[in-house]
Motif scaffolding. Structure first.
Motif, PDB file in Angstrom:
ATOM      1  N   PRO A  44     -10.011   3.677  -4.110  1.00 22.70           N
ATOM      2  CA  PRO A  44     -10.271   4.685  -3.072  1.00 22.70           C
ATOM      3  C   PRO A  44     -10.194   4.096  -1.657  1.00 22.70           C
ATOM      4  O   PRO A  44      -9.632   4.724  -0.750  1.00 22.70           O
ATOM      5  CB  PRO A  44     -11.670   5.193  -3.413  1.00 22.70           C
ATOM      6  N   LEU A  69       0.829  -1.208   0.000  1.00 22.37           N
ATOM      7  CA  LEU A  69       0.000   0.000   0.000  1.00 22.37           C
ATOM      8  C   LEU A  69       0.866   1.261   0.000  1.00 22.37           C
ATOM      9  O   LEU A  69       0.546   2.239  -0.681  1.00 22.37           O
ATOM     10  CB  LEU A  69      -0.954   0.001   1.197  1.00 22.37           C
ATOM     11  N   ARG A 109       2.060   3.882  -9.897  1.00 26.08           N
ATOM     12  CA  ARG A 109       1.281   2.762 -10.443  1.00 26.08           C
ATOM     13  C   ARG A 109       2.247   1.826 -11.156  1.00 26.08           C
ATOM     14  O   ARG A 109       2.350   1.840 -12.379  1.00 26.08           O
ATOM     15  CB  ARG A 109       0.213   3.266 -11.406  1.00 26.08           C
ATOM     16  N   THR A 142      -2.802  -0.329  -9.019  1.00 26.22           N
ATOM     17  CA  THR A 142      -3.128   0.971  -8.447  1.00 26.22           C
ATOM     18  C   THR A 142      -4.051   0.799  -7.240  1.00 26.22           C
ATOM     19  O   THR A 142      -4.749  -0.208  -7.126  1.00 26.22           O
ATOM     20  CB  THR A 142      -3.779   1.878  -9.514  1.00 26.22           C
ATOM     21  N   LEU A 143      -4.022   1.774  -6.360  1.00 28.33           N
ATOM     22  CA  LEU A 143      -4.904   1.749  -5.202  1.00 28.33           C
ATOM     23  C   LEU A 143      -6.330   2.086  -5.610  1.00 28.33           C
ATOM     24  O   LEU A 143      -6.552   2.945  -6.469  1.00 28.33           O
ATOM     25  CB  LEU A 143      -4.451   2.772  -4.155  1.00 28.33           C
ATOM     26  N   ARG A 189      -6.518   3.586  -0.860  1.00 25.01           N
ATOM     27  CA  ARG A 189      -5.855   4.872  -0.581  1.00 25.01           C
ATOM     28  C   ARG A 189      -6.222   5.371   0.819  1.00 25.01           C
ATOM     29  O   ARG A 189      -5.361   5.815   1.563  1.00 25.01           O
ATOM     30  CB  ARG A 189      -6.242   5.916  -1.634  1.00 25.01           C
ATOM     31  N   GLU A 190      -7.483   5.245   1.178  1.00 23.90           N
ATOM     32  CA  GLU A 190      -7.913   5.693   2.509  1.00 23.90           C
ATOM     33  C   GLU A 190      -7.216   4.881   3.595  1.00 23.90           C
ATOM     34  O   GLU A 190      -6.732   5.435   4.581  1.00 23.90           O
ATOM     35  CB  GLU A 190      -9.444   5.568   2.629  1.00 23.90           C
ATOM     36  N   ALA A 194      -4.323   3.246   3.303  1.00 29.40           N
ATOM     37  CA  ALA A 194      -2.896   3.588   3.273  1.00 29.40           C
ATOM     38  C   ALA A 194      -2.647   4.908   4.007  1.00 29.40           C
ATOM     39  O   ALA A 194      -1.695   5.020   4.789  1.00 29.40           O
ATOM     40  CB  ALA A 194      -2.402   3.683   1.833  1.00 29.40           C
ATOM     41  N   GLU A 195      -3.498   5.891   3.784  1.00 33.56           N
ATOM     42  CA  GLU A 195      -3.328   7.194   4.441  1.00 33.56           C
ATOM     43  C   GLU A 195      -3.575   7.097   5.939  1.00 33.56           C
ATOM     44  O   GLU A 195      -2.846   7.686   6.735  1.00 33.56           O
ATOM     45  CB  GLU A 195      -4.243   8.227   3.791  1.00 33.56           C
ATOM     46  N   ARG A 255       1.027   4.365  -2.985  1.00 37.88           N
ATOM     47  CA  ARG A 255       0.505   5.704  -2.675  1.00 37.88           C
ATOM     48  C   ARG A 255       0.872   6.724  -3.739  1.00 37.88           C
ATOM     49  O   ARG A 255       0.087   7.617  -4.033  1.00 37.88           O
ATOM     50  CB  ARG A 255       1.025   6.203  -1.331  1.00 37.88           C
ATOM     51  N   ASP A 256       2.061   6.608  -4.310  1.00 37.83           N
ATOM     52  CA  ASP A 256       2.508   7.652  -5.231  1.00 37.83           C
ATOM     53  C   ASP A 256       2.958   7.114  -6.587  1.00 37.83           C
ATOM     54  O   ASP A 256       3.648   7.796  -7.330  1.00 37.83           O
ATOM     55  CB  ASP A 256       3.617   8.478  -4.598  1.00 37.83           C
TER      56      ASP A 256
END
Length: 146
Positions: A100, A45, A52, A97-98, A103-104, A106-107, A49-50
């Motif tokens: 949504p 993850l 692909r 790719t993440l 991404r949530e 991972a953040e 994040r940044d």
């Protein structure tokens, strides 16, 4: 400094780094477990994040073989954390790719790790923070360069 003294210093440094590694890995492991993730899934993850990347690039980053990488991405895909998309440059390739939700997660995981690792370093002065970052960068650069 004699050869014996240097050996003692090196042993103490190795011991300190190993203990620090165990401490940090323990924090990361607890955060991962709280989100029902393994450490390698957390790393996946974080990488995504940044970027692909393709499967081969991901495998290199994570030190996994192709079948292990396929299984890791497949499990993350089933959880709705990542998706595979066709590569725009290679008709046979796929990029990862993440989603949504990924991404949530991972953040949120990054914020929790920042907080907990921050607690480990809270007693350091500003100058010690700078020194620690510099030493870590030097060690990491030495590994990447050699």
């Amino acid at each position: 400094m004699t050869a014996g003294d240097r050996s003692d210093v090196e042993e103490s440094t190795v011991d300190a780094l190993v203990q620090l590694s165990f401490l940090v890995q323990g924090v990361l492991g607890r955060v991962a477990a709280e989100h029902d993730l393994s450490l390698v899934q957390v790393r996946l993850l974080a990488i995504l994040r940044d970027r692909r990347p393709g499967m081969l690039e991901l495998a290199r980053h994570l030190g996994l073989d192709k079948s292990s990488m396929t299984g890791l991405v497949g499990r993350a895909e089933k959880r709705g954390l990542v998706r595979r998309i066709p590569s725009p440059v290679d008709g046979r390739g796929v990029l990862v790719t993440l989603t949504p939700a990924g991404r949530e997660l991972a953040e949120r995981g990054e914020a929790e790790m920042d907080e907990r690792i921050g607690m480990l370093t809270a007693s350091l002065t500003a100058a010690e923070h700078v020194q620690l970052r510099g030493l870590a960068a030097k060690l990491l650069h030495g590994v990447a360069g050699g």
